[in-house]
Design a protein around this motif. Structure first.
Motif, PDB file in Angstrom:
ATOM      1  N   GLU A 106       3.124  -3.822 -17.972  1.00 21.97           N
ATOM      2  CA  GLU A 106       2.903  -4.813 -19.024  1.00 21.97           C
ATOM      3  C   GLU A 106       1.825  -4.312 -19.980  1.00 21.97           C
ATOM      4  O   GLU A 106       0.892  -3.626 -19.578  1.00 21.97           O
ATOM      5  N   TYR A 107       1.966  -4.635 -21.259  1.00 16.80           N
ATOM      6  CA  TYR A 107       0.984  -4.237 -22.265  1.00 16.80           C
ATOM      7  C   TYR A 107       0.878  -5.332 -23.318  1.00 16.80           C
ATOM      8  O   TYR A 107       1.730  -6.201 -23.431  1.00 16.80           O
ATOM      9  N   ASP A 108      -0.195  -5.288 -24.104  1.00 16.17           N
ATOM     10  CA  ASP A 108      -0.456  -6.284 -25.142  1.00 16.17           C
ATOM     11  C   ASP A 108       0.093  -5.774 -26.471  1.00 16.17           C
ATOM     12  O   ASP A 108      -0.384  -4.777 -27.007  1.00 16.17           O
ATOM     13  N   SER A 109       1.088  -6.462 -27.004  1.00 20.06           N
ATOM     14  CA  SER A 109       1.709  -6.037 -28.258  1.00 20.06           C
ATOM     15  C   SER A 109       1.154  -6.775 -29.473  1.00 20.06           C
ATOM     16  O   SER A 109       1.563  -6.505 -30.594  1.00 20.06           O
ATOM     17  N   SER A 110       0.209  -7.682 -29.272  1.00 22.82           N
ATOM     18  CA  SER A 110      -0.267  -8.516 -30.382  1.00 22.82           C
ATOM     19  C   SER A 110      -0.922  -7.703 -31.495  1.00 22.82           C
ATOM     20  O   SER A 110      -0.919  -8.127 -32.651  1.00 22.82           O
ATOM     21  N   ALA A 111      -1.467  -6.532 -31.185  1.00 21.99           N
ATOM     22  CA  ALA A 111      -2.110  -5.709 -32.217  1.00 21.99           C
ATOM     23  C   ALA A 111      -1.101  -5.185 -33.234  1.00 21.99           C
ATOM     24  O   ALA A 111      -1.481  -4.791 -34.337  1.00 21.99           O
ATOM     25  N   LEU A 112       0.181  -5.199 -32.910  1.00 16.99           N
ATOM     26  CA  LEU A 112       1.210  -4.710 -33.828  1.00 16.99           C
ATOM     27  C   LEU A 112       1.657  -5.764 -34.832  1.00 16.99           C
ATOM     28  O   LEU A 112       2.321  -5.436 -35.815  1.00 16.99           O
ATOM     29  N   ARG A 113       1.309  -7.045 -34.597  1.00 11.65           N
ATOM     30  CA  ARG A 113       1.757  -8.130 -35.465  1.00 11.65           C
ATOM     31  C   ARG A 113       1.152  -7.970 -36.859  1.00 11.65           C
ATOM     32  O   ARG A 113      -0.017  -7.673 -37.010  1.00 11.65           O
ATOM     33  N   MET A 114       1.985  -8.160 -37.914  1.00 13.89           N
ATOM     34  CA  MET A 114       1.530  -8.003 -39.282  1.00 13.89           C
ATOM     35  C   MET A 114       2.322  -8.942 -40.190  1.00 13.89           C
ATOM     36  O   MET A 114       3.537  -9.061 -40.053  1.00 13.89           O
ATOM     37  N   ASN A 115       1.638  -9.598 -41.114  1.00  8.17           N
ATOM     38  CA  ASN A 115       2.304 -10.485 -42.063  1.00  8.17           C
ATOM     39  C   ASN A 115       3.111  -9.683 -43.080  1.00  8.17           C
ATOM     40  O   ASN A 115       2.802  -8.519 -43.356  1.00  8.17           O
TER      41      ASN A 115
END
Length: 142
Positions: free
Chosen positions: A85-94
């Motif tokens: 498992e890893y955190d993908s939230s850093a890839l989120r972009m508007n």
């Protein structure tokens, strides 16, 4: 004219339990990571899951892009499957308001994806991971 509609389902065809994150990369350069709740989903071998709980997607060229002179857009769904498992939230972009010129774009191949799977204290990589992409081309005729 009737707009194209579709649903997406992910099926784990591997013999391993996988942590799956699906990225939606919009034609306006946004990236959405929350297609399976807040991030990713664990799938057992043979397991399956509908993207956004089976929501129907409607394909269209946004008016802001059409008025800017773009009658065709490319939408991308990118799956990142991992045995950890890893955190993908850093890839989120508007989304951006308008496309930027090609001379100012950053080559996505240069992105250091190791940041997703390593921390400063961590020296061991995840067990295994892979990616695949689905490209959708939409053309507006009116």
């Amino acid at each position: 004219a009737e707009l194209p509609q579709f649903k997406l389902k992910l099926v784990n065809g591997s013999p391993n339990k996988l942590y799956c994150v699906l990225l939606y990369m919009s034609s306006q350069f946004g990236i959405e990571t929350r297609l399976f709740g807040e991030g990713g989903i664990w799938l057992d071998p043979g397991g399956e899951a509908w993207v956004l709980d089976g929501k129907v997607f409607t394909g269209t060229v946004p008016n802001v892009l059409f008025e800017f002179g773009k009658s065709e857009v490319h939408e991308i769904f990118k799956l990142v499957a991992s045995t950890s498992e890893y955190d993908s939230s850093a890839l989120r972009m508007n989304d951006l308001n308008l496309p930027i010129s090609q001379s100012r774009t950053r080559n996505i191949q240069q992105m250091d994806t190791r940041a997703l799977f390593f921390s400063k204290q961590q020296t061991k990589a995840i067990d295994d991971w892979n990616t695949t992409e689905l490209y959708i081309k939409l053309r507006r005729l009116d």
